[in-house]
Each structure stands twice: as structure tokens, then as C-alpha cells.
Design a protein around this motif. Structure first.
Motif, PDB file in Angstrom:
ATOM      1  N   ASP A 154       0.711  -9.169  20.154  1.00 45.81           N
ATOM      2  CA  ASP A 154       0.289  -9.110  18.760  1.00 45.81           C
ATOM      3  C   ASP A 154       1.275  -8.231  18.003  1.00 45.81           C
ATOM      4  OD1 ASP A 154      -2.936  -8.717  20.114  1.00 45.81           O
ATOM      5  OD2 ASP A 154      -2.173 -10.552  19.208  1.00 45.81           O
ATOM      6  N   MET A 155       1.799  -8.756  16.913  1.00 48.88           N
ATOM      7  CA  MET A 155       2.725  -7.993  16.082  1.00 48.88           C
ATOM      8  C   MET A 155       2.082  -7.804  14.720  1.00 48.88           C
ATOM      9  SD  MET A 155       6.749  -8.687  15.345  1.00 48.88           S
ATOM     10  CE  MET A 155       6.773  -9.592  13.808  1.00 48.88           C
ATOM     11  N   SER A 156       2.257  -6.621  14.161  1.00 46.34           N
ATOM     12  CA  SER A 156       1.672  -6.317  12.862  1.00 46.34           C
ATOM     13  C   SER A 156       2.771  -5.915  11.889  1.00 46.34           C
ATOM     14  CB  SER A 156       0.667  -5.181  13.015  1.00 46.34           C
ATOM     15  OG  SER A 156       0.125  -4.837  11.765  1.00 46.34           O
ATOM     16  N   SER A 157       2.700  -6.454  10.683  1.00 47.09           N
ATOM     17  CA  SER A 157       3.613  -6.063   9.613  1.00 47.09           C
ATOM     18  C   SER A 157       2.760  -5.482   8.497  1.00 47.09           C
ATOM     19  CB  SER A 157       4.396  -7.286   9.114  1.00 47.09           C
ATOM     20  OG  SER A 157       5.233  -6.919   8.049  1.00 47.09           O
ATOM     21  N   GLU A 158       3.045  -4.224   8.164  1.00 46.97           N
ATOM     22  CA  GLU A 158       2.180  -3.529   7.214  1.00 46.97           C
ATOM     23  C   GLU A 158       3.033  -2.713   6.243  1.00 46.97           C
ATOM     24  OE1 GLU A 158      -0.608  -1.016   9.183  1.00 46.97           O
ATOM     25  OE2 GLU A 158      -1.417  -0.218   7.348  1.00 46.97           O
ATOM     26  N   ASN A 159       2.646  -2.719   4.989  1.00 46.46           N
ATOM     27  CA  ASN A 159       3.253  -1.809   4.021  1.00 46.46           C
ATOM     28  C   ASN A 159       2.171  -1.315   3.080  1.00 46.46           C
ATOM     29  OD1 ASN A 159       2.798  -3.712   1.971  1.00 46.46           O
ATOM     30  ND2 ASN A 159       4.884  -4.473   1.994  1.00 46.46           N
ATOM     31  N   PHE A 160       2.477  -0.282   2.331  1.00 48.07           N
ATOM     32  CA  PHE A 160       1.532   0.229   1.355  1.00 48.07           C
ATOM     33  C   PHE A 160       2.290   1.018   0.315  1.00 48.07           C
ATOM     34  CE2 PHE A 160       1.734   3.148   4.873  1.00 48.07           C
ATOM     35  CZ  PHE A 160       1.857   4.393   4.282  1.00 48.07           C
ATOM     36  N   HIS A 161       1.656   1.251  -0.801  1.00 44.00           N
ATOM     37  CA  HIS A 161       2.264   1.981  -1.902  1.00 44.00           C
ATOM     38  C   HIS A 161       1.670   3.379  -1.932  1.00 44.00           C
ATOM     39  CE1 HIS A 161       2.599   2.807  -6.422  1.00 44.00           C
ATOM     40  NE2 HIS A 161       3.783   2.984  -5.901  1.00 44.00           N
ATOM     41  N   GLN A 162       2.527   4.374  -2.003  1.00 46.45           N
ATOM     42  CA  GLN A 162       2.090   5.757  -2.098  1.00 46.45           C
ATOM     43  C   GLN A 162       2.557   6.283  -3.454  1.00 46.45           C
ATOM     44  OE1 GLN A 162       3.202   8.214   1.184  1.00 46.45           O
ATOM     45  NE2 GLN A 162       2.642  10.090   0.163  1.00 46.45           N
ATOM     46  N   PRO A 163       1.728   6.171  -4.491  1.00 43.95           N
ATOM     47  CA  PRO A 163       2.163   6.499  -5.849  1.00 43.95           C
ATOM     48  C   PRO A 163       2.482   7.968  -6.088  1.00 43.95           C
ATOM     49  CG  PRO A 163      -0.167   5.944  -5.820  1.00 43.95           C
ATOM     50  CD  PRO A 163       0.358   5.730  -4.427  1.00 43.95           C
ATOM     51  N   THR A 164       2.107   8.859  -5.197  1.00 43.40           N
ATOM     52  CA  THR A 164       2.332  10.285  -5.424  1.00 43.40           C
ATOM     53  C   THR A 164       3.748  10.729  -5.090  1.00 43.40           C
ATOM     54  OG1 THR A 164       1.537  10.800  -3.218  1.00 43.40           O
ATOM     55  CG2 THR A 164      -0.079  10.869  -5.015  1.00 43.40           C
ATOM     56  N   GLY A 165       4.580   9.840  -4.603  1.00 44.55           N
ATOM     57  CA  GLY A 165       5.953  10.201  -4.257  1.00 44.55           C
ATOM     58  C   GLY A 165       6.078  10.472  -2.779  1.00 44.55           C
ATOM     59  N   GLY A 166       7.296  10.650  -2.345  1.00 47.39           N
ATOM     60  CA  GLY A 166       7.531  10.875  -0.930  1.00 47.39           C
ATOM     61  C   GLY A 166       7.377   9.589  -0.156  1.00 47.39           C
ATOM     62  N   CYS A 167       7.309   9.691   1.130  1.00 47.85           N
ATOM     63  CA  CYS A 167       7.119   8.500   1.946  1.00 47.85           C
ATOM     64  C   CYS A 167       6.266   8.855   3.140  1.00 47.85           C
ATOM     65  CB  CYS A 167       8.469   7.910   2.378  1.00 47.85           C
ATOM     66  SG  CYS A 167       9.404   8.966   3.494  1.00 47.85           S
ATOM     67  N   ARG A 168       5.714   7.846   3.718  1.00 42.91           N
ATOM     68  CA  ARG A 168       4.900   8.043   4.908  1.00 42.91           C
ATOM     69  C   ARG A 168       5.225   6.903   5.857  1.00 42.91           C
ATOM     70  NH1 ARG A 168      -1.084   8.710   3.715  1.00 42.91           N
ATOM     71  NH2 ARG A 168      -0.334  10.735   3.087  1.00 42.91           N
ATOM     72  N   ARG A 169       5.555   7.246   7.071  1.00 42.80           N
ATOM     73  CA  ARG A 169       5.861   6.240   8.071  1.00 42.80           C
ATOM     74  C   ARG A 169       4.721   6.243   9.072  1.00 42.80           C
ATOM     75  NH1 ARG A 169      10.862   7.671  11.345  1.00 42.80           N
ATOM     76  NH2 ARG A 169       9.397   9.220  12.087  1.00 42.80           N
ATOM     77  N   ARG A 170       4.141   5.074   9.263  1.00 39.67           N
ATOM     78  CA  ARG A 170       3.039   4.985  10.226  1.00 39.67           C
ATOM     79  C   ARG A 170       3.598   4.713  11.600  1.00 39.67           C
ATOM     80  NH1 ARG A 170      -2.241   2.267   8.223  1.00 39.67           N
ATOM     81  NH2 ARG A 170      -2.653   2.932  10.298  1.00 39.67           N
ATOM     82  N   ARG A 171       3.050   5.366  12.567  1.00 39.31           N
ATOM     83  CA  ARG A 171       3.471   5.166  13.943  1.00 39.31           C
ATOM     84  C   ARG A 171       2.240   4.835  14.767  1.00 39.31           C
ATOM     85  NH1 ARG A 171       8.405   8.369  15.810  1.00 39.31           N
ATOM     86  NH2 ARG A 171       8.310   6.563  17.112  1.00 39.31           N
ATOM     87  N   PRO A 172       1.729   3.583  14.633  1.00 41.67           N
ATOM     88  CA  PRO A 172       0.484   3.244  15.316  1.00 41.67           C
ATOM     89  C   PRO A 172       0.555   3.385  16.828  1.00 41.67           C
ATOM     90  CG  PRO A 172       1.470   1.299  14.307  1.00 41.67           C
ATOM     91  CD  PRO A 172       2.290   2.468  13.904  1.00 41.67           C
ATOM     92  N   ASP A 173       1.750   3.201  17.425  1.00 41.01           N
ATOM     93  CA  ASP A 173       1.850   3.332  18.871  1.00 41.01           C
ATOM     94  C   ASP A 173       1.564   4.747  19.334  1.00 41.01           C
ATOM     95  OD1 ASP A 173       4.681   1.069  19.198  1.00 41.01           O
ATOM     96  OD2 ASP A 173       2.543   0.705  18.978  1.00 41.01           O
TER      97      ASP A 173
END
Length: 183
Positions: A154-173
Motif C-alpha cells: 500500500d502506497m500513500s500520497s499525502e499533502n496538506f497546507h500549513q498556512p502559519t508558515g514553515g513546513c512539516r514533514r510527516r514520517r508515518p513509518d
């Protein structure tokens, strides 16, 4: 000895990828012309079938039309992917680029029995990018993930908008999130 041969291997691999790109562009051009002829035939058959009101015939022709349009979209993606040499920045909808990239690797997903789950944020702000270059990045990431998974997964492709600035990288593994930048 191994370290000195690594740059040579990378150059050979780069040359191979370049050749494959040219070959794919040539094949895409060769396939595009017959698809255009098939599309003209489907359009004609569609008009004729509508005149007879044969529902089964109309549905079959619609399925053929959809298949030709999907194949044409894949070929257009290959041609677009193989063309770009210079950086060409424009405002883009990132989700459409992700969708186009996934379409180009769909055959690999199917061949490796990998299911895809997409979670694309809507709406995302437009971003100034080079469509072909960022598409290359996504295709490389997706192909690397597919090859790392092997068969069945199973492969997942996910993105989201973080309007407050900066970035966040998800590491589900690894079960967490890593913050970077402005936060």
C-alpha cells in the motif's frame, strides 16, 4: 577501487536514462498518431450510434473513448516529461502535478500489485515551479517507493497546507512529525 568507479557508474546510468527518455519520446510520438486516428473513428461511431439509439453500442463506444483519452494523457505526459531542458517557472496547482505524476507510474503500481491511497489537500495555494522538473521529482520519489516496496503493498500520497508558515514533514513509518522552518 570501488569509490573511483562510482562516478563512472553514475555517468553511465545518466546516459542510459537520457537514452530511455529519448526512446520514450520517440515511442510516444509513434503511438500518438494511431491514437488520433482511433479517436476520429470513435467520434464517427459515436455519432452513428447516437442516431440508432443502441444503448449497448453507445456505452461500448464511450468506454473506448475513455480508454483512448487515458492513453493519450499518458503519452502527453511522457512527451511533456521528456521535453523540458530549461527551467520554466509558472504558478501551478501542486495537486494536478501530483495526479499527472501518479498517472505516469500507474502501470508500475498495477504491475507490482501496489494499491494507492491519496490524501490531497484542497485547495492548496498555487506554487511557482517548473512543471516538468517537479514532475520528474515526484516520479522519482514514487518509483523509488514502488521499487523499495517490491510486490504487494500500500502506497500513500499525502499533502496538506500549513498556512502559519514553515513546513512539516510527516514520517508515518516512524510514527511522528518533524517540524522545520518557521515553527
Amino acid at each position: 577501487m570501488k569509490n573511483s568507479s562510482m562516478p563512472s557508474l553514475k555517468l553511465i546510468q545518466t546516459a542510459k536514462l537520457e537514452s530511455i527518455g529519448r526512446l520514450a519520446a520517440g515511442v510516444a510520438h509513434e503511438v500518438k498518431n494511431p491514437l488520433a486516428v482511433i479517436q476520429l473513428g470513435i467520434d464517427y461511431l459515436n455519432q452513428t450510434a447516437k442516431a440508432t439509439a443502441n444503448r449497448d453500442c453507445i456505452e461500448t463506444i464511450q468506454e473506448m473513448d475513455d480508454a483512448v483519452r487515458r492513453a493519450d494523457a499518458v503519452i502527453k505526459g511522457l512527451l511533456d516529461f521528456s521535453r523540458s531542458e530549461q527551467l520554466s517557472l509558472s504558478l501551478l496547482d501542486l495537486n494536478s502535478v501530483i495526479e499527472e505524476s501518479l498517472l505516469l507510474v500507474k502501470h508500475e503500481l498495477t504491475r507490482n500489485h501496489i494499491s494507492l491511497e491519496k490524501h490531497l489537500a484542497d485547495p492548496l495555494p498555487q506554487v511557482e515551479l517548473d512543471r516538468n522538473k517537479i514532475k520528474q521529482v515526484f516520479i522519482n520519489v514514487f518509483m523509488n517507493a514502488i521499487h523499495a516496496m517490491g510486490n504487494n503493498g500500500d502506497m500513500s500520497s499525502e499533502n496538506f497546507h500549513q498556512p502559519t508558515g514553515g513546513c512539516r514533514r510527516r514520517r508515518p513509518d516512524f510514527g511522528g512529525q518533524k517540524r522545520c522552518g518557521g515553527n
